[in-house]
Design an enzyme around this catalytic site. Structure first.
Site, PDB file in Angstrom:
ATOM      1  CE  LYS A  98       9.932 136.258  45.190  1.00 56.99           C
ATOM      2  NZ  LYS A  98       8.487 135.975  45.003  1.00 56.99           N
ATOM      3  NE  ARG A  99       8.341 142.460  36.865  1.00 56.67           N
ATOM      4  CZ  ARG A  99       7.854 141.288  36.521  1.00 56.67           C
ATOM      5  NH1 ARG A  99       8.488 140.181  36.871  1.00 56.67           N
ATOM      6  NH2 ARG A  99       6.736 141.197  35.838  1.00 56.67           N
TER       7      ARG A  99
END
Length: 284
Positions: A98-99
């Site tokens: 989830k960057r």
């Protein structure tokens, strides 16, 4: 270098192994349930057991990076080996990281997960678009170049997500609808050739009618990762109601619903097979 785009490889894996993604989420309570310590040794034993049992059978394995990062460099070493071993056994690896950032920082995240020369190179990665969809360009371009995929948060299963994802933009569309429309545009070239696109969305299986309330069109010509099956309360039978015509492109993600059957490898295999069969029955 990967020769086929992620979307094509994902479709083939779903057709042959069943449409299921199993999360590798070694949080402390699950390690304890397995009789393992909340330490690197427990992390390694847990991860190796899951990979050995399932990587040759399920379409996708999804390690949650945070549960490895919390052990520092030794935890990352376990993650690197898990990625390599899972891919060698034929599973597609979706790194749940989830960057989301801008410019060179987003480029560095892309290099970490989407560059074939990286020890963490994965078949796909999850990213967050909430610095603007355009901020994801380094990851999208890197994925396209390497034949990898990207899954973008769109309509997540947590209740807090609606305050951002359902917000209405100046043009009258919701934020979620805009993200999904942008993904459909990214998939246009592959869709024109009759293939599943490589750029997917994360859409919670627990949403019920929330997707329609956000004005979201879920047919994006790419895969839809659907967390929330099992411990969060959704079942495979809920998928047609949430996803409608897009249900064939759904990759349901289950973690505890399978992992709680460990540490016995045969029980993990049986649980994953039952879930995959249940999903296949509603998707056909």
């Amino acid at each position: 270098m990967t020769t086929a785009p992620f979307g094509a490889r994902l479709r083939a894996a779903m057709d042959t192994r069943g449409p299921l993604c199993v999360g590798i989420d070694p949080h402390a309570s699950l390690l304890a349930e397995w009789g393992l310590g909340d330490d690197v040794a427990g992390l390694e034993r847990f991860t190796r057991t899951v990979v050995d049992a399932l990587a040759g059978r399920v379409a996708v394995l999804k390690p949650q990076s945070a549960f490895f990062e919390r052990f520092g460099s030794r935890g990352i070493a376990v993650l690197e080996r898990a990625v390599a071993d899972a891919r060698s056994a034929g599973a597609l690896v979706l790194m749940d990281a989830k960057r989301g950032d801008i410019g060179s920082t987003m480029g560095a995240y892309a290099a970490a997960y989407l560059d074939p020369g990286s020890p963490l190179f994965s078949d796909a990665v999850t990213v967050s678009p909430y610095l603007g969809f355009g901020s994801l360009r380094p990851a999208l371009d890197a994925a396209r170049a390497s034949g990898a995929g990207v899954f973008v948060l769109a309509l997540t299963s947590n209740p807090e997500g609606a305050e951002v994802q359902h917000a209405v933009r100046a043009d009258g569309s919701s934020v979620a609808a805009s993200v999904l429309a942008s993904l459909k545009a990214e998939n246009a070239a592959e869709a024109a050739e009759g293939r599943l696109g490589s750029f997917g969305a994360v859409v919670g299986a627990t949403l019920g009618t929330a997707a329609s309330r956000a004005g979201a069109e879920l047919t994006i010509d790419g895969p839809l990762l659907a967390p929330g099956i099992g411990a969060q309360g959704a079942t495979p039978a809920d998928l047609p109601g949430v996803f409608g015509a897009a249900v064939r492109d759904v990759v349901p993600s289950v973690s505890r619903g399978v992992l709680r059957h460990g540490p016995d490898a045969a029980s993990l295999v049986e649980a994953a097979a039952r879930m995959a069969d249940a999903v296949r029955a509603v998707a056909e």
